[in-house]
Design an enzyme around this catalytic site. Structure first.
Site, PDB file in Angstrom:
ATOM      1  N   SER A  78       0.785  -1.230   0.000  1.00 35.59           N
ATOM      2  CA  SER A  78       0.000   0.000   0.000  1.00 35.59           C
ATOM      3  C   SER A  78       0.818   1.281   0.000  1.00 35.59           C
ATOM      4  O   SER A  78       0.327   2.327  -0.414  1.00 35.59           O
ATOM      5  CB  SER A  78      -0.945   0.016   1.206  1.00 35.59           C
ATOM      6  OG  SER A  78      -0.214  -0.019   2.425  1.00 35.59           O
ATOM      7  N   HIS A  82      -5.422  -3.898  -1.826  1.00 34.85           N
ATOM      8  CA  HIS A  82      -5.211  -2.886  -2.862  1.00 34.85           C
ATOM      9  C   HIS A  82      -5.146  -3.488  -4.265  1.00 34.85           C
ATOM     10  O   HIS A  82      -4.834  -2.786  -5.230  1.00 34.85           O
ATOM     11  CB  HIS A  82      -3.932  -2.098  -2.570  1.00 34.85           C
ATOM     12  CG  HIS A  82      -4.079  -1.125  -1.440  1.00 34.85           C
ATOM     13  ND1 HIS A  82      -4.528   0.164  -1.614  1.00 34.85           N
ATOM     14  CD2 HIS A  82      -3.850  -1.270  -0.110  1.00 34.85           C
ATOM     15  CE1 HIS A  82      -4.562   0.779  -0.441  1.00 34.85           C
ATOM     16  NE2 HIS A  82      -4.149  -0.066   0.477  1.00 34.85           N
ATOM     17  N   LYS A 103     -12.119  -0.100  -0.003  1.00 34.02           N
ATOM     18  CA  LYS A 103     -11.263   0.618  -0.943  1.00 34.02           C
ATOM     19  C   LYS A 103     -11.941   0.649  -2.314  1.00 34.02           C
ATOM     20  O   LYS A 103     -12.804   1.476  -2.541  1.00 34.02           O
ATOM     21  CB  LYS A 103      -9.874  -0.025  -0.965  1.00 34.02           C
ATOM     22  CG  LYS A 103      -9.162   0.135   0.387  1.00 34.02           C
ATOM     23  CD  LYS A 103      -7.799  -0.475   0.404  1.00 34.02           C
ATOM     24  CE  LYS A 103      -7.047  -0.156   1.687  1.00 34.02           C
ATOM     25  NZ  LYS A 103      -7.692  -0.667   2.916  1.00 34.02           N
TER      26      LYS A 103
END
Length: 396
Positions: free
Chosen positions: A185, A213, A244
């Site tokens: 990340s 991610h 996310k």
């Protein structure tokens, strides 16, 4: 006789030290929905901070699904999943996540952090060993500590060092697992998952990848790092987050059916913390449906990423080794990064400084998060601000 103030004087000293070192985190307040432009501390600014990769955090279909779920299911489950908190909505989300990820089964949690805390101690314990990438996320680190298994760190994204560490430990453990982030990340680089899986199979070790991610970013239509490398069925555990690219909140584990069954019996956040709310679950289902139906948002994300990165390199910025939309603008020392962030904000761009302990000392940076909702004009506006501040501070 000591007072409460005396007992807590150490906190004042620690906070003072953080401020002197440029490591004190000033938390800004968002006063609008997430999007390409947001209101922060009363000022409208270009948003280069959030993990809203695909712009789903304020998508009309997700909002509609959340509203409908509240009308039908209420605002909360009021129970843990194993007693009276499992609604049919939860099962629908888990079925769709497993299908989306190409896995046998999936189980949802209240956050990606909790998914790691649930999974690692359920799979390994005292007498076992964890081989962990040295730059793994804090939630993996905490899950490893909770497990009481021995933790062996290997050099970042280094399969040769991983195998060397495994050889050193052979015969010294009962069960073993290799754990890595998929996309890291802070740096935006990708784990060498094919080599890791080959090593795991060679030494009969479990494999676990945190794809927080990678979902919505890598793979066909954002199906993640396992899909990206074509490793379906060879990775035991995929940890995911729904906060996310999916734009909502929550976490999940997708993988082998027997592992998911075991987590329903022994995943402590599943057993001892109330289930995700109906509105959140319904919005997550809508997000999965959008990704299943089209690659348009993922394609736009990558188009924006390629443009922004090429222009930042052309300007002369060091953006590290990232191969994903995460774009670290490397600045070195925390005070410089904080000053850079302040000046960007003055110029209408919201991009926070990141320093120790999130990244190592001397590796402070501005981390730019590109989104599918940024227009070309937005990106050009951001590039203009970076160029202006970079020249003012002698970075470029």
């Amino acid at each position: 006789m000591s007072t409460a103030n005396d007992k807590l004087a150490w906190i004042d000293e620690e906070i003072k030290a953080l401020k002197e070192q440029g490591l004190y985190i000033n938390i800004r307040t968002i006063q609008s929905p997430q999007g390409a432009w947001i209101t922060v501390d009363g000022k409208k600014v270009l948003n280069f901070c959030s993990n809203n990769y695909l712009g789903l955090a304020n998508h009309p279909k997700l909002r509609e699904a959340a509203h409908k779920a509240i009308e039908e299911w209420g605002v909360g489950p009021a129970a843990v999943r194993t007693i009276a908190g499992t609604m049919s909505l939860h099962l629908e989300l888990e079925r769709k996540l497993a299908q989306f990820k190409g896995c046998e089964d999936a189980i949802s949690f209240q956050s990606g952090f909790k998914a790691n805390l649930a999974t690692i101690p359920a799979l390994v314990g005292e007498g076992d060993v964890i081989f962990s990438d040295e730059l793994n996320h804090a939630s993996i680190i905490d899950g490893c500590r909770l497990s009481r298994a021995r933790i062996v760190r290997y050099n970042h994204c280094d399969p040769a060092d991983l195998e060397a560490k495994i050889r050193q430990e052979q015969g010294n453990y009962r069960r073993g697992i290799i754990i890595t982030d998929g996309v890291f990340s802070m740096d935006g680089d990708i784990a060498p998952l094919p080599q890791i899986v080959e090593i795991a199979e060679k030494y009969n070790l479990m494999t676990m990848v945190d794809d927080a991610h990678g979902e919505g970013v890598l793979g066909r239509g954002g199906r993640g790092i396992v899909d990206h490398f074509g490793l379906h069925g060879r990775v035991d555990v995929e940890i995911g987050t729904l906060s996310k690219a999916f734009g909502v909140v929550g976490g999940y584990v997708a993988g082998k059916k027997k592992i998911v069954e075991w987590l329903r019996q022994r995943g402590r956040p599943f057993l001892f913390s109330s289930a995700m709310t109906p509105a959140d679950v319904a919005a997550c289902i809508a997000a999965v449906d959008i990704l299943e139906s089209s690659t348009e948002l993922v394609d736009k994300l990558w188009e924006n990423t390629r443009y922004f990165k090429s222009e930042m390199r052309r300007l002369g910025f060091d953006i590290g080794q990232s191969v994903t939309p995460i774009t670290p603008v490397m600045l070195g020392e925390a005070p410089l990064a904080q000053e850079f962030s302040r000046r960007l904000f003055d110029n209408g761009v919201f991009a926070m400084a990141i320093g120790y302990p999130t990244v190592p000392k001397g590796k402070a940076r501005i981390r730019v998060m590109i989104s599918a909702v940024h227009s070309r004009e937005d990106l050009d506006r951001g590039l203009e601000a970076f160029a202006k501040v970079g020249k003012e501070l002698g970075v470029i």
